[in-house]
Design a protein around this motif. Structure first.
Motif, PDB file in Angstrom:
ATOM      1  N   SER A  60       0.847   4.183  -4.351  1.00 51.50           N
ATOM      2  CA  SER A  60       1.203   2.777  -4.554  1.00 51.50           C
ATOM      3  C   SER A  60       0.261   2.065  -5.509  1.00 51.50           C
ATOM      4  O   SER A  60       0.669   1.163  -6.240  1.00 51.50           O
ATOM      5  N   ILE A  61      -1.008   2.485  -5.554  1.00 49.80           N
ATOM      6  CA  ILE A  61      -1.981   1.790  -6.404  1.00 49.80           C
ATOM      7  C   ILE A  61      -1.661   1.966  -7.894  1.00 49.80           C
ATOM      8  O   ILE A  61      -2.047   1.151  -8.730  1.00 49.80           O
ATOM      9  N   PHE A 116      -5.139   2.049   5.688  1.00 47.27           N
ATOM     10  CA  PHE A 116      -4.576   0.958   4.889  1.00 47.27           C
ATOM     11  C   PHE A 116      -3.230   1.345   4.286  1.00 47.27           C
ATOM     12  O   PHE A 116      -2.304   0.532   4.243  1.00 47.27           O
ATOM     13  N   GLN A 117      -3.109   2.586   3.819  1.00 42.54           N
ATOM     14  CA  GLN A 117      -1.860   3.017   3.202  1.00 42.54           C
ATOM     15  C   GLN A 117      -0.742   3.134   4.230  1.00 42.54           C
ATOM     16  O   GLN A 117       0.374   2.655   4.016  1.00 42.54           O
ATOM     17  N   HIS A 118      -1.027   3.768   5.342  1.00 40.07           N
ATOM     18  CA  HIS A 118       0.027   4.010   6.320  1.00 40.07           C
ATOM     19  C   HIS A 118       0.595   2.705   6.882  1.00 40.07           C
ATOM     20  O   HIS A 118       1.797   2.622   7.160  1.00 40.07           O
ATOM     21  N   TYR A 119      -0.261   1.703   7.017  1.00 31.91           N
ATOM     22  CA  TYR A 119       0.207   0.419   7.552  1.00 31.91           C
ATOM     23  C   TYR A 119       0.572  -0.581   6.455  1.00 31.91           C
ATOM     24  O   TYR A 119       0.907  -1.727   6.759  1.00 31.91           O
ATOM     25  N   GLU A 123      -2.451  -1.646  -1.639  1.00 32.16           N
ATOM     26  CA  GLU A 123      -2.096  -0.469  -2.415  1.00 32.16           C
ATOM     27  C   GLU A 123      -3.274   0.502  -2.436  1.00 32.16           C
ATOM     28  O   GLU A 123      -4.429   0.084  -2.552  1.00 32.16           O
ATOM     29  N   THR A 124      -2.990   1.797  -2.325  1.00 29.39           N
ATOM     30  CA  THR A 124      -4.046   2.811  -2.242  1.00 29.39           C
ATOM     31  C   THR A 124      -3.698   4.032  -3.110  1.00 29.39           C
ATOM     32  O   THR A 124      -2.555   4.177  -3.564  1.00 29.39           O
TER      33      THR A 124
END
Length: 264
Positions: A60-61, A116-119, A123-124
């Motif tokens: 996503s990042i 952070f990504q899973h929830y 963006e990660t």
């Protein structure tokens, strides 16, 4: 379904599958013929492709904003700043420190990035995958009559956070690094994968599609993909309400990035 290359799979329209039972058989065939890898899955409604008509799956990042063709340097810098500010905020949080007092995970960036990504907090550089074929298929056909299911061949995990230096991959088993009150990782059998080491620039290794060993196009226009024994997983299971860890992470974001949270 014979011997083929990753490039051919990525440019294909996806092998058609009409039922979940058929999908089980097709994935079994892929698994038997790729014993050197562990199988991981991802379901999507759309098959995003690059200018060469090959499937692309970037974290996503590195994804551009809606309507844009590419992510700008300034946006990428902003996203990395937010990510690392949130990691530092998590490491300083007394509640998180107490919760993980006996675990080494809190010292690893990968631990925080995976959460952070899973929830969907920020963006990660990681991508959500799963070892549950039913979870992946449920995501592929979520609010849609057709979708895509990808099979990736990755190294066999050797720990809760597995680093594969030669292959430049990090793999996180989210269930092993999440607290008891984190429901979503367990219900989704979630894993996170990313390029290692993590860098601030977009590179070819960030494209998970380079690890694709099968692409299936799921068809449910007749409503017969699922059956009484293999039913689609409902949203209330995939995204359970009152997930206390999700609430904690959202509060952490508001406290650490108040301006950013307000814009969201």
């Amino acid at each position: 379904m014979g011997k083929t290359s990753v490039a051919q799979i990525r440019t294909s329209s996806g092998y058609p599958v009409a039922t979940f039972r058929q999908l089980l058989d097709e994935v079994a065939f892929v698994t038997i013929n790729n014993r050197n890898f562990e199988m991981f899955f991802r379901g999507q409604r759309e098959d995003h492709k690059d200018r060469l008509k090959k499937t692309k799956i970037y974290p996503s990042i590195f994804r551009p904003l809606p309507g844009k063709k590419a992510v700008t340097r300034s946006l990428l810098e902003k996203r990395h700043y937010e990510l690392h500010a949130l990691i530092n905020g998590a490491r300083a949080d007394q509640g998180l420190i107490e919760k993980y007092s006996n675990d080494p995970f809190i010292s690893f960036d990968e631990f925080h990035i995976a959460q952070f990504q899973h929830y969907g907090i920020v963006e990660t550089p990681f991508i959500d995958i799963t070892q549950s074929l039913r979870v992946a298929a449920s995501f592929a056909l979520r609010n849609s009559q057709e979708g895509y299911l990808y099979v990736f061949g990755l190294p066999y995990p050797n720990g809760s956070i597995s680093h594969f230096i030669d292959q430049q991959i990090v793999l996180v088993k989210l269930q092993n690094v999440s607290p008891v009150d984190a429901y979503r990782p367990r219900y989704q059998e979630g894993y996170l994968v990313g390029k290692f080491p993590i860098t601030a620039s977009k590179e070819a290794g960030d494209n998970l599609a380079r690890r694709m060993i099968a692409k299936f196009k799921l068809e449910n226009s007749n409503g017969k993909f699922w059956d009484p024994d293999f039913t689609q997983i409902k949203d209330e299971i995939l995204f359970p309400e009152n997930d206390q860890h999700e609430i904690f992470l959202e509060n952490l974001k508001r406290n650490t990035l108040p301006e950013f949270s307000a814009k969201r």
